[in-house]
Enzyme design. Sequence first.
Site, PDB file in Angstrom:
ATOM      1  N   LEU A 164       0.877  -1.220  -0.261  1.00 45.73           N
ATOM      2  CA  LEU A 164       0.279  -0.001   0.140  1.00 45.73           C
ATOM      3  C   LEU A 164       1.149   1.305  -0.380  1.00 45.73           C
ATOM      4  CD1 LEU A 164      -1.144  -1.898   2.828  1.00 45.73           C
ATOM      5  CD2 LEU A 164      -2.370  -0.082   2.993  1.00 45.73           C
ATOM      6  N   THR A 198       6.691  -5.338   3.610  1.00 45.27           N
ATOM      7  CA  THR A 198       7.185  -6.328   4.705  1.00 45.27           C
ATOM      8  C   THR A 198       7.205  -7.396   3.996  1.00 45.27           C
ATOM      9  OG1 THR A 198       6.663  -5.080   6.581  1.00 45.27           O
ATOM     10  CG2 THR A 198       6.999  -8.288   6.759  1.00 45.27           C
ATOM     11  N   LYS A 228     -11.033   5.383  -2.500  1.00 42.79           N
ATOM     12  CA  LYS A 228     -11.249   4.937  -3.066  1.00 42.79           C
ATOM     13  C   LYS A 228     -11.301   4.484  -5.198  1.00 42.79           C
ATOM     14  CE  LYS A 228     -15.097   3.090  -0.790  1.00 42.79           C
ATOM     15  NZ  LYS A 228     -16.089   4.681   0.449  1.00 42.79           N
ATOM     16  N   ARG A 309      -4.167  -5.968  11.361  1.00 41.20           N
ATOM     17  CA  ARG A 309      -4.459  -5.653  12.657  1.00 41.20           C
ATOM     18  C   ARG A 309      -4.654  -6.324  13.381  1.00 41.20           C
ATOM     19  NH1 ARG A 309      -7.293   0.214  10.324  1.00 41.20           N
ATOM     20  NH2 ARG A 309      -5.845   0.857   9.465  1.00 41.20           N
ATOM     21  N   GLN A 429      12.398  -2.277  33.293  1.00 43.31           N
ATOM     22  CA  GLN A 429      13.048  -1.364  34.743  1.00 43.31           C
ATOM     23  C   GLN A 429      13.433  -1.891  35.838  1.00 43.31           C
ATOM     24  OE1 GLN A 429      13.402   1.696  34.329  1.00 43.31           O
ATOM     25  NE2 GLN A 429      14.184   2.184  36.762  1.00 43.31           N
ATOM     26  N   THR A 430      12.504  -3.708  35.957  1.00 42.29           N
ATOM     27  CA  THR A 430      12.225  -4.682  37.272  1.00 42.29           C
ATOM     28  C   THR A 430      14.031  -5.553  37.290  1.00 42.29           C
ATOM     29  OG1 THR A 430      10.287  -5.740  35.881  1.00 42.29           O
ATOM     30  CG2 THR A 430      11.873  -6.629  37.968  1.00 42.29           C
ATOM     31  N   GLU A 456       0.688  -0.786   9.879  1.00 42.06           N
ATOM     32  CA  GLU A 456      -0.955  -1.192  10.136  1.00 42.06           C
ATOM     33  C   GLU A 456      -2.143  -0.394  10.730  1.00 42.06           C
ATOM     34  OE1 GLU A 456      -1.425  -3.421   8.208  1.00 42.06           O
ATOM     35  OE2 GLU A 456      -0.468  -4.853   8.472  1.00 42.06           O
ATOM     36  N   ARG A 469     -14.862   6.214  12.896  1.00 38.47           N
ATOM     37  CA  ARG A 469     -15.827   5.032  11.959  1.00 38.47           C
ATOM     38  C   ARG A 469     -16.913   3.945  12.008  1.00 38.47           C
ATOM     39  NH1 ARG A 469     -15.256   3.391   6.888  1.00 38.47           N
ATOM     40  NH2 ARG A 469     -16.166   1.047   6.251  1.00 38.47           N
ATOM     41  N   LYS A 470     -16.337   3.216  13.885  1.00 35.82           N
ATOM     42  CA  LYS A 470     -16.568   2.325  14.853  1.00 35.82           C
ATOM     43  C   LYS A 470     -17.777   2.936  15.779  1.00 35.82           C
ATOM     44  CE  LYS A 470     -13.966  -0.035  11.956  1.00 35.82           C
ATOM     45  NZ  LYS A 470     -12.990  -1.168  13.192  1.00 35.82           N
TER      46      LYS A 470
HETATM   47  C1  ST9 Z   1       1.781  -2.518   7.117  1.00 38.22           C
HETATM   48  C2  ST9 Z   1       2.356  -3.251   6.684  1.00 38.22           C
HETATM   49  O1  ST9 Z   1       2.528  -1.597   7.871  1.00 38.22           O
HETATM   50  C3  ST9 Z   1       2.881  -4.316   8.553  1.00 38.22           C
HETATM   51  C4  ST9 Z   1       3.567  -5.654   8.433  1.00 38.22           C
HETATM   52  C5  ST9 Z   1       2.323  -6.950   7.804  1.00 38.22           C
HETATM   53  C6  ST9 Z   1       3.336  -7.552   8.909  1.00 38.22           C
HETATM   54  C7  ST9 Z   1       2.123  -8.720   7.394  1.00 38.22           C
HETATM   55  C8  ST9 Z   1       1.456  -9.899   7.886  1.00 38.22           C
HETATM   56  C9  ST9 Z   1       0.710 -10.033   8.474  1.00 38.22           C
HETATM   57  C10 ST9 Z   1      -0.913 -10.173   7.711  1.00 38.22           C
HETATM   58  C11 ST9 Z   1      -1.750 -10.716   7.522  1.00 38.22           C
HETATM   59  C12 ST9 Z   1      -2.806 -11.171   6.596  1.00 38.22           C
HETATM   60  C13 ST9 Z   1      -3.228 -12.443   6.102  1.00 38.22           C
HETATM   61  C14 ST9 Z   1      -4.654 -12.750   5.523  1.00 38.22           C
HETATM   62  C15 ST9 Z   1      -5.654 -12.805   6.028  1.00 38.22           C
HETATM   63  C16 ST9 Z   1      -5.826 -14.072   6.804  1.00 38.22           C
HETATM   64  C17 ST9 Z   1      -7.794 -14.501   6.369  1.00 38.22           C
HETATM   65  C18 ST9 Z   1      -7.742 -15.386   7.183  1.00 38.22           C
HETATM   66  N1  ST9 Z   1     -12.836  -1.340   8.705  1.00 38.22           N
HETATM   67  O2  ST9 Z   1     -13.063   6.445   5.765  1.00 38.22           O
HETATM   68  P1  ST9 Z   1     -12.604   5.995   4.520  1.00 38.22           P
HETATM   69  C19 ST9 Z   1     -12.324   1.360   4.017  1.00 38.22           C
HETATM   70  S1  ST9 Z   1       0.724  -1.712   5.382  1.00 38.22           S
HETATM   71  C20 ST9 Z   1     -12.955  -1.724   6.793  1.00 38.22           C
HETATM   72  O3  ST9 Z   1     -12.503   6.814   3.212  1.00 38.22           O
HETATM   73  P2  ST9 Z   1      -9.913   7.938   3.695  1.00 38.22           P
HETATM   74  C21 ST9 Z   1     -13.386   1.101   3.411  1.00 38.22           C
HETATM   75  O4  ST9 Z   1     -14.206  -0.210   2.392  1.00 38.22           O
HETATM   76  C22 ST9 Z   1       0.581  -0.438   5.620  1.00 38.22           C
HETATM   77  N2  ST9 Z   1     -12.386  -0.981   6.471  1.00 38.22           N
HETATM   78  O5  ST9 Z   1     -11.029   6.283   3.943  1.00 38.22           O
HETATM   79  C23 ST9 Z   1     -13.609   2.603   3.070  1.00 38.22           C
HETATM   80  O6  ST9 Z   1     -14.809   2.546   2.441  1.00 38.22           O
HETATM   81  P3  ST9 Z   1     -16.685   2.322   3.014  1.00 38.22           P
HETATM   82  C24 ST9 Z   1      -1.088  -0.391   6.924  1.00 38.22           C
HETATM   83  C25 ST9 Z   1     -11.839  -0.161   6.001  1.00 38.22           C
HETATM   84  O7  ST9 Z   1     -10.562   8.484   4.689  1.00 38.22           O
HETATM   85  C26 ST9 Z   1     -12.903   3.064   2.781  1.00 38.22           C
HETATM   86  O8  ST9 Z   1     -11.593   2.605   2.689  1.00 38.22           O
HETATM   87  N3  ST9 Z   1      -1.281   0.791   6.574  1.00 38.22           N
HETATM   88  C27 ST9 Z   1     -11.403   0.492   7.610  1.00 38.22           C
HETATM   89  O9  ST9 Z   1     -10.047   7.296   2.117  1.00 38.22           O
HETATM   90  C28 ST9 Z   1     -12.563   4.413   2.756  1.00 38.22           C
HETATM   91  O10 ST9 Z   1     -12.463   4.883   3.854  1.00 38.22           O
HETATM   92  C29 ST9 Z   1      -2.067   1.379   7.089  1.00 38.22           C
HETATM   93  O11 ST9 Z   1      -3.005   0.615   7.595  1.00 38.22           O
HETATM   94  C30 ST9 Z   1     -11.918  -0.289   8.605  1.00 38.22           C
HETATM   95  N4  ST9 Z   1     -11.311   0.354   9.902  1.00 38.22           N
HETATM   96  O12 ST9 Z   1      -8.309   6.521   3.934  1.00 38.22           O
HETATM   97  C31 ST9 Z   1      -3.121   2.614   6.595  1.00 38.22           C
HETATM   98  N5  ST9 Z   1     -11.099   2.030   7.187  1.00 38.22           N
HETATM   99  O13 ST9 Z   1     -16.653   4.232   4.178  1.00 38.22           O
HETATM  100  C32 ST9 Z   1      -3.342   3.906   7.786  1.00 38.22           C
HETATM  101  C33 ST9 Z   1     -11.578   2.468   6.179  1.00 38.22           C
HETATM  102  O14 ST9 Z   1     -17.673   3.546   1.612  1.00 38.22           O
HETATM  103  N6  ST9 Z   1      -4.599   4.640   7.489  1.00 38.22           N
HETATM  104  N7  ST9 Z   1     -12.003   0.823   5.481  1.00 38.22           N
HETATM  105  O15 ST9 Z   1     -16.526   1.229   3.446  1.00 38.22           O
HETATM  106  C34 ST9 Z   1      -6.218   4.196   7.305  1.00 38.22           C
HETATM  107  O16 ST9 Z   1      -6.213   3.626   7.901  1.00 38.22           O
HETATM  108  C35 ST9 Z   1      -6.517   5.699   6.765  1.00 38.22           C
HETATM  109  O17 ST9 Z   1      -7.916   5.450   8.273  1.00 38.22           O
HETATM  110  C36 ST9 Z   1      -7.056   5.253   5.804  1.00 38.22           C
HETATM  111  C37 ST9 Z   1      -8.488   6.382   5.411  1.00 38.22           C
HETATM  112  C38 ST9 Z   1      -6.367   5.028   5.264  1.00 38.22           C
HETATM  113  C39 ST9 Z   1      -8.030   4.479   5.755  1.00 38.22           C
END
Ligand code: ST9
Length: 626
Positions: A164, A198, A228, A309, A429-430, A456, A469-470
């Site tokens: 991303l 990563t 979007k 997360r 610290q302990t 994340e 949002r929540k």
């Molecule tokens: C990173 C990698 O940091 C770190 C280590 C990775 C290790 C990888 C290993 C683990 C991976 C695991 C993978 C396994 C997978 C699965 C297994 C399953 C069995 N919840 O509020 P809007 C969506 S990478 C859900 O207008 P903005 C939603 O579609 C970098 N959806 O946002 C929404 O549309 P709508 C990490 C959410 O103002 C749309 O986004 N980077 C949520 O346009 C637009 O929403 C980050 O995390 C949510 N909570 O953008 C970025 N929120 O509303 C951090 C949004 O119609 N920045 N959507 O539903 C943000 O999160 C910002 O708030 C933003 C803002 C980018 C969302």
Amino acid sequence: MSHYKSNMRDIEFNLFEVLDRQEILGTGPFEEVDLDTARTILAEVDRMAREDLASSYGEGDRNPPSFDAAAGTADLPESFKKSYRAWMDSEFYRLWIPREIGGQPAPATLNWAIAELVLGANAPVWMYASSPGFASIVFRNGNHRDKRIAELMIEKEWGSTMVLTEPDAGSDVGAGRARATPNPDGSWNIEGVKRFITSAEHDMSENIIHLVLARPVGVEGVGGPGTKGLSLYIVPKLHFDHQTGELTGERNGVHVTNVEKKMGIKVSNTCEVTFGPDSNDAGEPARGWLLGEVHDGIAQMFQVIESARMMVGTKAIATLSTGYLNALAFARSRVQGPDLTRASDKTAPRVTITHHPDVRRSLLTQKSHAEALRALVLYTASWQDRVMIAEHQEVQDELAERVNDLLLPIVKGYGSERSWVLLGTESLQTLGGSGYLQDYPIEQYVRDAKIDTLYEGTTAIQGQDLFFRKIVKDQARALGHLAGEIDSFVTSEAGNGRLKVERALLATALGDGNAIVAAMVGQLMSADPAGGEGNHIRNVYKVGLNTTRLLMALGDIVCAWLLLRQAEVALTKLAGEVSAEDKDFYEGKVAAAQFFARTVLPKVAAERQIAEAVDLSVMDLPETAF
Ligand code: ST9
């Protein structure tokens, strides 16, 4: 000796005495994983974590991969590769993935309990090994072609990444400039530079599948501004036959152009990745395929982010837990100073530091937080179990989805903040000056845990996500449910009289938490100029000044409630026949809950006062005055 100290007793207490997971094991979607199987798996993962995974933890930190710019490689230490191989060979990752791609689904609660053990022992193993999880997302969202790719990702044990972030688009993912242009054969050319990726380079798999957010250009109706307008592409490091998985021998134009030098988790390669020809237009294009042939990138990527997360929160608490248990082991054997009651007697015998009040305060602070955060992770996962059960029955459990969504920023944001701070201020610290040495694992824990507040989505992002949002967008439905549950606990007779004081403290804190939310909603409404006189858009700053405060206050309240629920279970057990070992364990549970309620909850009142009194002075201060 292993650096990693697990807390299996507490994990099992959560799963089988508080959350009663035996009731769902062996049933419905979890038919193939019954209680006995679950216990056997937990025992084996615990062993593996302490032995095979923990064994390379220090080595990965002291001798991390180094980037060979000419070759574009960053090979991992042999010891780490051995740990990774042990985990992959166990095939426990199959408990996470759908049956259709070779999975044997287990409840999320069991999976996150397993995750804690792996993440606490050697988190990068889990991170490099998350490809089956990525494959599940590809499978769930993909078309026929993608579903086959998902199968291949698992069969061939290819690595995966989530792509991303860009140099100028971190928290603000929507500012991303990577572009995607369509080719006549249905593939897309991706161009741009991504950062902080990563696992984008390593020598543990023959191929790596990148899931890349990019903005489609030149196609009518898609690719607008912001998140979007982003689409999600499957972009392999090396091209392969989409049916057989055979590598074609053709290099894709995806190149790792740097590997970062970091404060912690050094063995986890954090890469800059350049897609497409270089600035001189030299090199091959980076070709990818649109996931599912739908332009729904951010929503698809959030399926990964939600899991990641949860993973980060679990990693943080796993580290705090082993940090605490290492500190405890040290404190039990370290003799230093006399008992405080005999401080003036220079001949008094020296005692272990567990006799000193401030060490006891510190140890209980660590214990109560580590156990509260574990309870938070597994309680959140219990809502994920409900979602899975509903999906299996082909219905939707909307409440479970909403409550899980509400809790995720608390798990990630609150969990990581409390863990990293307590690891430094209390666990390290302990050990006194010894804590600062590499002779003990805690200095590495502190460094390795700091990242959890950053990637994340930073803590600030988690706070905003929680409120806007929540809570607001959800019209407080999930929050209302959770507050209702806490309220019924405080008005119950839980604890047989022994938790009376704590239930009163929780009732007050719940009132204060509700008041913080109400104050913020008021501040938000007053930011709507259409609302009338006195309203001003700048009042939204007041909300922004309170979002992290709310995140931490709600975390404290929910954690106190979860600990007190556990204390209630423990008191019931103590009323019956228990072994000496169990007696200590249950007494410890009650003590941790009481300590947390008495020392943490009163602070929520102060946070309420601050939240209600917030004004715009911070925002009015000229930048030059900072
Ligand atoms: C990173 C990698 O940091 C770190 C280590 C990775 C290790 C990888 C290993 C683990 C991976 C695991 C993978 C396994 C997978 C699965 C297994 C399953 C069995 N919840 O509020 P809007 C969506 S990478 C859900 O207008 P903005 C939603 O579609 C970098 N959806 O946002 C929404 O549309 P709508 C990490 C959410 O103002 C749309 O986004 N980077 C949520 O346009 C637009 O929403 C980050 O995390 C949510 N909570 O953008 C970025 N929120 O509303 C951090 C949004 O119609 N920045 N959507 O539903 C943000 O999160 C910002 O708030 C933003 C803002 C980018 C969302």
